[in-house]
Design a protein around this motif. Structure first.
Motif, mmCIF file in Angstrom:
data_model
loop_
_atom_site.group_PDB
_atom_site.id
_atom_site.type_symbol
_atom_site.label_atom_id
_atom_site.label_comp_id
_atom_site.label_asym_id
_atom_site.label_seq_id
_atom_site.Cartn_x
_atom_site.Cartn_y
_atom_site.Cartn_z
ATOM 1 N N LEU A 335 -14.059 50.987 105.353
ATOM 2 C CA LEU A 335 -14.772 52.243 105.603
ATOM 3 C C LEU A 335 -14.435 52.833 106.968
ATOM 4 N N SER A 336 -14.210 51.988 107.950
ATOM 5 C CA SER A 336 -13.885 52.459 109.298
ATOM 6 C C SER A 336 -12.402 52.770 109.457
ATOM 7 N N LEU A 337 -11.632 52.634 108.357
ATOM 8 C CA LEU A 337 -10.176 52.826 108.360
ATOM 9 C C LEU A 337 -9.467 51.797 109.233
ATOM 10 N N ARG A 338 -10.115 50.680 109.489
ATOM 11 C CA ARG A 338 -9.527 49.571 110.231
ATOM 12 C C ARG A 338 -9.594 48.327 109.358
ATOM 13 N N PHE A 339 -8.459 47.679 109.176
ATOM 14 C CA PHE A 339 -8.412 46.466 108.356
ATOM 15 C C PHE A 339 -8.104 45.298 109.303
ATOM 16 N N PRO A 340 -9.122 44.555 109.734
ATOM 17 C CA PRO A 340 -8.903 43.456 110.671
ATOM 18 C C PRO A 340 -8.285 42.232 110.019
ATOM 19 N N ARG A 341 -7.675 41.404 110.845
ATOM 20 C CA ARG A 341 -7.005 40.204 110.351
ATOM 21 C C ARG A 341 -7.979 39.273 109.611
ATOM 22 N N TRP A 342 -9.185 39.100 110.165
ATOM 23 C CA TRP A 342 -10.140 38.176 109.546
ATOM 24 C C TRP A 342 -10.496 38.622 108.125
ATOM 25 N N ALA A 343 -10.568 39.943 107.911
ATOM 26 C CA ALA A 343 -10.901 40.455 106.580
ATOM 27 C C ALA A 343 -9.781 40.163 105.585
ATOM 28 N N ALA A 344 -8.532 40.288 106.037
ATOM 29 C CA ALA A 344 -7.390 39.994 105.165
ATOM 30 C C ALA A 344 -7.408 38.526 104.751
ATOM 31 N N TRP A 345 -7.645 37.629 105.724
ATOM 32 C CA TRP A 345 -7.701 36.198 105.390
ATOM 33 C C TRP A 345 -8.884 35.890 104.479
ATOM 34 N N THR A 346 -10.003 36.571 104.688
ATOM 35 C CA THR A 346 -11.185 36.349 103.838
ATOM 36 C C THR A 346 -10.909 36.750 102.396
ATOM 37 N N LEU A 347 -10.340 37.942 102.196
ATOM 38 C CA LEU A 347 -10.039 38.397 100.836
ATOM 39 C C LEU A 347 -9.002 37.504 100.166
ATOM 40 N N LEU A 348 -8.004 37.077 100.935
ATOM 41 C CA LEU A 348 -6.978 36.201 100.376
ATOM 42 C C LEU A 348 -7.579 34.843 100.020
ATOM 43 N N CYS A 367 -19.208 36.099 92.836
ATOM 44 C CA CYS A 367 -19.784 37.452 92.854
ATOM 45 C C CYS A 367 -20.842 37.553 93.946
ATOM 46 N N GLY A 368 -21.672 36.502 94.063
ATOM 47 C CA GLY A 368 -22.704 36.496 95.093
ATOM 48 C C GLY A 368 -22.115 36.506 96.489
ATOM 49 N N VAL A 369 -21.048 35.735 96.682
ATOM 50 C CA VAL A 369 -20.390 35.695 97.992
ATOM 51 C C VAL A 369 -19.810 37.068 98.329
ATOM 52 N N TYR A 370 -19.118 37.686 97.365
ATOM 53 C CA TYR A 370 -18.553 39.019 97.590
ATOM 54 C C TYR A 370 -19.651 40.023 97.954
ATOM 55 N N LEU A 371 -20.761 39.978 97.218
ATOM 56 C CA LEU A 371 -21.837 40.934 97.467
ATOM 57 C C LEU A 371 -22.486 40.707 98.828
ATOM 58 N N ALA A 372 -22.681 39.442 99.200
ATOM 59 C CA ALA A 372 -23.289 39.145 100.504
ATOM 60 C C ALA A 372 -22.406 39.665 101.645
ATOM 61 N N LEU A 373 -21.096 39.401 101.542
ATOM 62 C CA LEU A 373 -20.175 39.888 102.573
ATOM 63 C C LEU A 373 -20.091 41.415 102.563
ATOM 64 N N THR A 374 -20.223 42.013 101.374
ATOM 65 C CA THR A 374 -20.212 43.474 101.271
ATOM 66 C C THR A 374 -21.388 44.075 102.018
ATOM 67 N N VAL A 379 -23.422 47.251 106.446
ATOM 68 C CA VAL A 379 -24.323 47.427 107.591
ATOM 69 C C VAL A 379 -23.517 47.703 108.856
ATOM 70 N N ARG A 380 -22.440 46.960 109.022
ATOM 71 C CA ARG A 380 -21.600 47.130 110.208
ATOM 72 C C ARG A 380 -20.928 48.503 110.229
ATOM 73 N N ASN A 381 -20.558 49.018 109.055
ATOM 74 C CA ASN A 381 -19.835 50.304 108.966
ATOM 75 C C ASN A 381 -20.709 51.400 108.366
ATOM 76 N N ARG A 382 -22.018 51.278 108.535
ATOM 77 C CA ARG A 382 -22.943 52.183 107.844
ATOM 78 C C ARG A 382 -22.723 53.656 108.197
ATOM 79 N N GLN A 383 -22.243 53.945 109.398
ATOM 80 C CA GLN A 383 -22.055 55.345 109.788
ATOM 81 C C GLN A 383 -20.900 56.010 109.049
ATOM 82 N N TYR A 384 -20.058 55.202 108.391
ATOM 83 C CA TYR A 384 -18.900 55.760 107.675
ATOM 84 C C TYR A 384 -19.156 55.930 106.169
ATOM 85 N N ILE A 385 -20.291 55.437 105.685
ATOM 86 C CA ILE A 385 -20.521 55.434 104.235
ATOM 87 C C ILE A 385 -20.588 56.850 103.680
#
Length: 411
Positions: A335-348, A367-374, A379-385
């Motif tokens: 949402l913030s147009l920034r893809f951090p390294r930690w997020a790439a490793w998490t998705l992988l 599914c629960g893990v994905y939703l919790a992280l979502t 919340v962190r990127n709420r201003q971009y929603i």
């Protein structure tokens, strides 16, 4: 011209056995058919990808990216729509339509997005001599994410209702048409950055280039039309003959074959330091899958003799739910147009974990893990929603020029 088209001729030569078998009516054993017809699909996919890239020379930038993403996944659509069409007269094939779609979708985000970001950050860190921690996208991609966000939220109707209804399909197709219209009006007219065979074809004189591109499109499409059906059937028969779960074979092997060229093009862009362009291509492909592909399934199903709704069983519902939650996490991170390294490793990592925790319980836990992280990412990127969700409906603004799609910054 022959030199520029040499890789095209090699690919078409690799596809010849598949064409010959189909025209002769010979039915080889299922494992051999998987190899021969799978090779035909892969070879034709490369030709399609090169033609689509070379066509960027003659098409405006925003529309070119959208059309490239559509064309690059046409082989996957051919296989999936065959499964959906056949399911209209043979209910056993319903599961395979869902399997191919969910597998390709999760592969695109879990492996594709992550790999592109990690390679881009590695290349940028090596060139700059310092650690680069995030890939930053041009502001124009906010609209792409807006389309993806709306389509992925609407797609939750599928696991909730346990079906893909014709009305939903028509709505998604209309939304895809609107997406193409907005892409054409985006105003991005940058020169295309082509690589490999596509660059050599794109450099040909106008008449030769257009003739070659049209010929490549037509030839590759014919090969895919001839190879898709026997390849799909051989996957089902091969799973039974080899003692492999047919659902899993269709879910992962077919997308790997059909999306290989798209992945390779994106990875090459990332390796050249064009991480924004690489990720943008895969984001467009993701939009296509959630709109054009899903929207086409109930139509193909009804044409094949089915009802107005393609009904899913429990396993397919779980697969769609897992795919939708994975998409939401990827969207929330970007949402913030920034893809951090930690997020790439998490998705992988989460993509890999799904193979270690099979079964209904494992899928629901993921599914629960994905939703919790979502939720955390939202919340962190709420201003971009709100700006992201409304971006598909706002007037396009031309980029200021200071921001670049392949910009990498340290955070």
């Amino acid at each position: 011209m022959p030199r520029a088209l040499r890789p095209v001729f090699l690919c078409l030569a690799a596809a010849l056995p598949a064409v010959a078998l189909r025209l002769s009516g010979v039915h080889p054993s299922a494992p051999l058919a998987i190899v021969v017809f799978g090779l035909g699909v892969v070879a034709a996919s490369f030709v399609l990808a090169w033609a689509a890239e070379a066509a960027e020379v003659d098409i405006s930038g925003g529309l070119a990216i959208a059309l490239l993403a559509v064309i690059a996944v046409l082989p996957e659509y051919a296989v999936d729509l065959y499964f959906a069409h056949t399911a209209g007269s043979d209910p056993a094939y319903v599961q395979y339509a869902a399997a191919n779609m969910t597998g390709s979708n999760r592969l695109l985000l879990g492996l594709g997005w992550s790999s592109v970001v990690l390679i881009s950050l590695y290349v940028a860190s090596r060139r700059s001599g310092r650690t680069v921690k995030a890939l930053v996208l041009d502001s124009g991609y906010k609209r792409e994410l807006g389309f993806l966000g709306i389509a992925s939220v609407v797609a939750f109707v599928i696991p909730v209702t346990g079906q893909i209804h014709l009305v939903l399909g028509i709505g998604l197709l209309a939304f895809f048409g609107y997406y193409l219209w907005r892409a054409a009006a985006s105003g991005h007219d940058e020169e295309p950055d082509l690589i490999g065979p596509a660059a050599r074809i794109g450099a040909l004189p106008t008449v030769q280039r257009r003739t070659a591109v049209i010929g490549m499109f037509v030839t590759a499409a014919l090969v895919i039309l001839m190879a898709a059906e026997p390849f799909a059937d051989s996957l089902v028969e091969g799973g039974h003959a080899l003692g492999i779960d047919q659902f899993l074979l269709v879910q992962w092997l077919a997308p790997l074959a059909s999306e290989a060229p798209e992945f390779i093009v994106a990875l090459l862009f990332a390796w050249r330091g064009k991480g924004g362009a690489a990720l943008g291509l895969l984001i467009s492909a993701k939009v296509n899958q959630w709109t054009l592909l899903i929207g086409s399934l109930p139509i193909a199903y009804m044409i094949g003799g089915g009802s107005a709704a393609l009904h899913l069983d429990g396993r397919q519902v779980e697969e769609f739910l897992l795919t939708a939650t994975q998409t939401l996490l990827g969207l929330a991170v970007l949402l913030s147009l920034r893809f951090p390294r930690w997020a790439a490793w998490t998705l992988l990592g989460l993509f890999a974990v799904q193979f270690a925790v099979p079964g209904q319980t494992g899928r629901y836990v993921l599914c629960g893990v994905y939703l919790a992280l979502t939720v955390v990412a939202l919340v962190r990127n709420r201003q971009y929603i709100l700006p992201t969700i409304t971006s598909p409906f706002r007037r396009t603004e031309k980029p200021a020029g200071a921001e670049r799609a392949d910009e990498l910054v340290e955070v």
